[in-house]
Design a protein around this motif. Sequence first.
Motif, PDB file in Angstrom:
ATOM      1  N   TYR A  34       0.833  -1.199   0.000  1.00 37.81           N
ATOM      2  CA  TYR A  34       0.000   0.000   0.000  1.00 37.81           C
ATOM      3  C   TYR A  34       0.872   1.255   0.000  1.00 37.81           C
ATOM      4  O   TYR A  34       2.089   1.179   0.188  1.00 37.81           O
ATOM      5  N   VAL A  45      -3.704   8.934   4.234  1.00 32.22           N
ATOM      6  CA  VAL A  45      -4.529   7.723   4.372  1.00 32.22           C
ATOM      7  C   VAL A  45      -3.919   6.564   3.574  1.00 32.22           C
ATOM      8  O   VAL A  45      -3.302   6.781   2.526  1.00 32.22           O
ATOM      9  N   PRO A  46      -4.091   5.317   4.084  1.00 30.76           N
ATOM     10  CA  PRO A  46      -3.549   4.167   3.359  1.00 30.76           C
ATOM     11  C   PRO A  46      -4.429   3.779   2.174  1.00 30.76           C
ATOM     12  O   PRO A  46      -5.649   3.773   2.280  1.00 30.76           O
ATOM     13  N   MET A  47      -3.788   3.458   1.049  1.00 32.20           N
ATOM     14  CA  MET A  47      -4.497   2.982  -0.142  1.00 32.20           C
ATOM     15  C   MET A  47      -3.672   1.881  -0.784  1.00 32.20           C
ATOM     16  O   MET A  47      -2.464   2.056  -1.008  1.00 32.20           O
ATOM     17  N   GLN A  58     -12.394   4.489  -2.919  1.00 31.93           N
ATOM     18  CA  GLN A  58     -13.836   4.553  -2.668  1.00 31.93           C
ATOM     19  C   GLN A  58     -14.127   5.781  -1.811  1.00 31.93           C
ATOM     20  O   GLN A  58     -13.442   6.033  -0.814  1.00 31.93           O
ATOM     21  N   VAL A  60     -15.569   7.598   1.014  1.00 27.55           N
ATOM     22  CA  VAL A  60     -16.230   7.314   2.297  1.00 27.55           C
ATOM     23  C   VAL A  60     -16.238   8.516   3.246  1.00 27.55           C
ATOM     24  O   VAL A  60     -17.114   8.598   4.101  1.00 27.55           O
ATOM     25  N   THR A  64     -11.046  11.034   1.300  1.00 27.75           N
ATOM     26  CA  THR A  64     -11.424  10.465   0.000  1.00 27.75           C
ATOM     27  C   THR A  64     -12.286  11.464  -0.795  1.00 27.75           C
ATOM     28  O   THR A  64     -12.223  11.513  -2.016  1.00 27.75           O
ATOM     29  N   ALA A 103      -9.208  -4.089  -5.435  1.00 31.08           N
ATOM     30  CA  ALA A 103      -8.106  -3.266  -5.969  1.00 31.08           C
ATOM     31  C   ALA A 103      -6.754  -3.987  -5.949  1.00 31.08           C
ATOM     32  O   ALA A 103      -6.122  -4.144  -6.998  1.00 31.08           O
ATOM     33  N   ASP A 201      -7.707  -4.420   7.040  1.00 31.43           N
ATOM     34  CA  ASP A 201      -7.854  -2.968   7.126  1.00 31.43           C
ATOM     35  C   ASP A 201      -7.927  -2.559   8.599  1.00 31.43           C
ATOM     36  O   ASP A 201      -8.771  -3.062   9.326  1.00 31.43           O
ATOM     37  N   PHE A 204      -4.838   3.396  10.264  1.00 34.56           N
ATOM     38  CA  PHE A 204      -3.407   3.715  10.196  1.00 34.56           C
ATOM     39  C   PHE A 204      -3.232   5.218  10.444  1.00 34.56           C
ATOM     40  O   PHE A 204      -3.904   6.017   9.806  1.00 34.56           O
TER      41      PHE A 204
HETATM   42  C1  LIG Z   1      -3.810  -1.342   4.048  1.00 33.24           C
HETATM   43  C2  LIG Z   1      -5.038  -0.576   3.614  1.00 33.24           C
HETATM   44  C3  LIG Z   1      -5.343  -0.481   2.272  1.00 33.24           C
HETATM   45  C4  LIG Z   1      -6.475   0.228   1.866  1.00 33.24           C
HETATM   46  N1  LIG Z   1      -6.735   0.291   0.541  1.00 33.24           N
HETATM   47  C5  LIG Z   1      -7.792   0.991   0.114  1.00 33.24           C
HETATM   48  C6  LIG Z   1      -8.060   1.094  -1.288  1.00 33.24           C
HETATM   49  O1  LIG Z   1      -7.356   0.545  -2.138  1.00 33.24           O
HETATM   50  N2  LIG Z   1      -9.119   1.845  -1.654  1.00 33.24           N
HETATM   51  C7  LIG Z   1      -9.940   2.475  -0.738  1.00 33.24           C
HETATM   52  O2  LIG Z   1     -10.889   3.143  -1.158  1.00 33.24           O
HETATM   53  N3  LIG Z   1      -9.735   2.365   0.575  1.00 33.24           N
HETATM   54  C8  LIG Z   1      -8.667   1.657   1.026  1.00 33.24           C
HETATM   55  N4  LIG Z   1      -8.414   1.579   2.362  1.00 33.24           N
HETATM   56  C9  LIG Z   1      -9.328   2.283   3.300  1.00 33.24           C
HETATM   57  C10 LIG Z   1      -8.995   3.774   3.316  1.00 33.24           C
HETATM   58  O3  LIG Z   1      -7.742   3.978   3.937  1.00 33.24           O
HETATM   59  C11 LIG Z   1     -10.105   4.554   4.059  1.00 33.24           C
HETATM   60  O4  LIG Z   1     -11.299   4.425   3.362  1.00 33.24           O
HETATM   61  C12 LIG Z   1      -9.737   6.015   4.186  1.00 33.24           C
HETATM   62  O5  LIG Z   1      -8.684   6.172   5.101  1.00 33.24           O
HETATM   63  C13 LIG Z   1     -10.930   6.812   4.661  1.00 33.24           C
HETATM   64  O6  LIG Z   1     -10.511   8.146   4.846  1.00 33.24           O
HETATM   65  P1  LIG Z   1     -11.575   9.347   4.857  1.00 33.24           P
HETATM   66  O7  LIG Z   1     -10.906  10.515   5.505  1.00 33.24           O
HETATM   67  O8  LIG Z   1     -12.152   9.553   3.504  1.00 33.24           O
HETATM   68  O9  LIG Z   1     -12.725   8.779   5.767  1.00 33.24           O
HETATM   69  P2  LIG Z   1     -12.991   9.189   7.294  1.00 33.24           P
HETATM   70  O10 LIG Z   1     -13.434  10.628   7.332  1.00 33.24           O
HETATM   71  O11 LIG Z   1     -11.818   8.758   8.116  1.00 33.24           O
HETATM   72  O12 LIG Z   1     -14.230   8.261   7.603  1.00 33.24           O
HETATM   73  C14 LIG Z   1     -15.532   8.630   7.117  1.00 33.24           C
HETATM   74  C15 LIG Z   1     -16.500   7.569   7.419  1.00 33.24           C
HETATM   75  O13 LIG Z   1     -16.179   6.416   6.629  1.00 33.24           O
HETATM   76  C16 LIG Z   1     -15.965   5.319   7.474  1.00 33.24           C
HETATM   77  N5  LIG Z   1     -14.855   4.573   6.928  1.00 33.24           N
HETATM   78  C17 LIG Z   1     -13.543   4.853   7.096  1.00 33.24           C
HETATM   79  N6  LIG Z   1     -12.804   3.919   6.482  1.00 33.24           N
HETATM   80  C18 LIG Z   1     -13.696   3.067   5.902  1.00 33.24           C
HETATM   81  C19 LIG Z   1     -13.568   1.900   5.148  1.00 33.24           C
HETATM   82  N7  LIG Z   1     -12.360   1.386   4.853  1.00 33.24           N
HETATM   83  N8  LIG Z   1     -14.670   1.269   4.715  1.00 33.24           N
HETATM   84  C20 LIG Z   1     -15.885   1.763   5.007  1.00 33.24           C
HETATM   85  N9  LIG Z   1     -16.094   2.854   5.742  1.00 33.24           N
HETATM   86  C21 LIG Z   1     -15.009   3.488   6.185  1.00 33.24           C
HETATM   87  C22 LIG Z   1     -15.631   5.864   8.834  1.00 33.24           C
HETATM   88  O14 LIG Z   1     -15.995   4.941   9.859  1.00 33.24           O
HETATM   89  C23 LIG Z   1     -16.479   7.111   8.883  1.00 33.24           C
HETATM   90  O15 LIG Z   1     -17.795   6.829   9.248  1.00 33.24           O
HETATM   91  C24 LIG Z   1      -7.326   0.861   2.830  1.00 33.24           C
HETATM   92  C25 LIG Z   1      -7.020   0.755   4.175  1.00 33.24           C
HETATM   93  C26 LIG Z   1      -5.894   0.046   4.577  1.00 33.24           C
HETATM   94  C27 LIG Z   1      -5.558  -0.056   6.035  1.00 33.24           C
END
Ligand SMILES: Cc1cc2nc3c(=O)[nH]c(=O)nc-3n(C[C@H](O)[C@H](O)[C@H](O)COP(=O)(O)OP(=O)(O)OC[C@H]3O[C@@H](n4cnc5c(N)ncnc54)[C@H](O)[C@@H]3O)c2cc1C
Length: 255
Positions: A34, A45-47, A58, A60, A64, A103, A201, A204
């Motif tokens: 990642y 954020v991790p991706m 995605q 969320v 993002t 992904a 997941d 991080f």
């Molecule tokens: C190793 C690793 C690899 C990842 N790879 C991907 C990837 O390839 N593509 C991708 O889209 N995401 C991936 N993720 C998840 C991604 O890191 C989070 O979706 C992202 O950090 C959310 O940040 P945000 O500030 O947009 O959301 P926040 O503002 O932090 O959260 C907003 C809302 O979304 C919810 N939320 C947060 N994370 C997730 C989640 N993973 N699934 C569902 N709801 C969530 C929270 O609980 C909160 O309600 C990965 C995570 C890890 C640990």
Amino acid sequence: MRPISARILEIVPETPTVRTLRFDHSLDPVPGQYLMVWVRGVDEVPMSISYRDGITVQLVGEATREIFDLEVGESLGLRGPLGNGFTLSGEKILLIGGGVGAAPLALLGEAAAEEGVEVSTLLGSRCCDEILFRERFERIGELVMTTDDGSQGICGRASAGLPALHLQEFDQIYLCGPEPMMADIIGRCPGMETKIQASIDRYFKCGMGICGSCCLDPSGIRVCIEGPVFRADQLVGTEFGRYKRGASGLKIERR
Ligand SMILES: Cc1cc2nc3c(=O)[nH]c(=O)nc-3n(C[C@H](O)[C@H](O)[C@H](O)COP(=O)(O)OP(=O)(O)OC[C@H]3O[C@@H](n4cnc5c(N)ncnc54)[C@H](O)[C@@H]3O)c2cc1C
């Protein structure tokens, strides 16, 4: 490791909630590794790496949303590739992906197919509009699809597709998706735990093994460094499938 500044060369809308960003840098990853993606002024954020030069995101929340607002020519800070990635082994493998969990599996499947490995994929999605990388998976082998609403493929969660596959025939099974899905599938494969690798997941913060926010109870193993990919037998007896911790460290129970 310092972030590099990567310019966005292409933005590909994949589904209504998912898009891919291709960069002007090749990342040379092991599939399953990642990046820590630095969204300037917002968060890091991790991706997962979904192409040698790209990520698939995605929508969320805050970070993002900001990524979705970027345009071609703008840039992100990228730190990585980080983590361990999947270990490719065997001659016949099964990929099981749920939602955006497809992904890293698409990159793994393509690398495996290039080496002559026979690849099958089980892809679970909420509905037909949310199927991610259908063409990429079809190109490399057999594809079984499930949708929660039955709008494409088998109706139900990803596990509803298991009867369509002969699990014992696979040398290795690779999982990435929602944790309840992965825990459910591992539970349906008793005795196969050493043949299953799952990318998990956790929250991080640093992505460099210092802050402890991604540690798994009870061993404290760090998902950002020793993971994100673990063999299923390494997850038995841990918090996996039961709870995880949020930004403040409080437990979030799985429902
Ligand atoms: C190793 C690793 C690899 C990842 N790879 C991907 C990837 O390839 N593509 C991708 O889209 N995401 C991936 N993720 C998840 C991604 O890191 C989070 O979706 C992202 O950090 C959310 O940040 P945000 O500030 O947009 O959301 P926040 O503002 O932090 O959260 C907003 C809302 O979304 C919810 N939320 C947060 N994370 C997730 C989640 N993973 N699934 C569902 N709801 C969530 C929270 O609980 C909160 O309600 C990965 C995570 C890890 C640990």
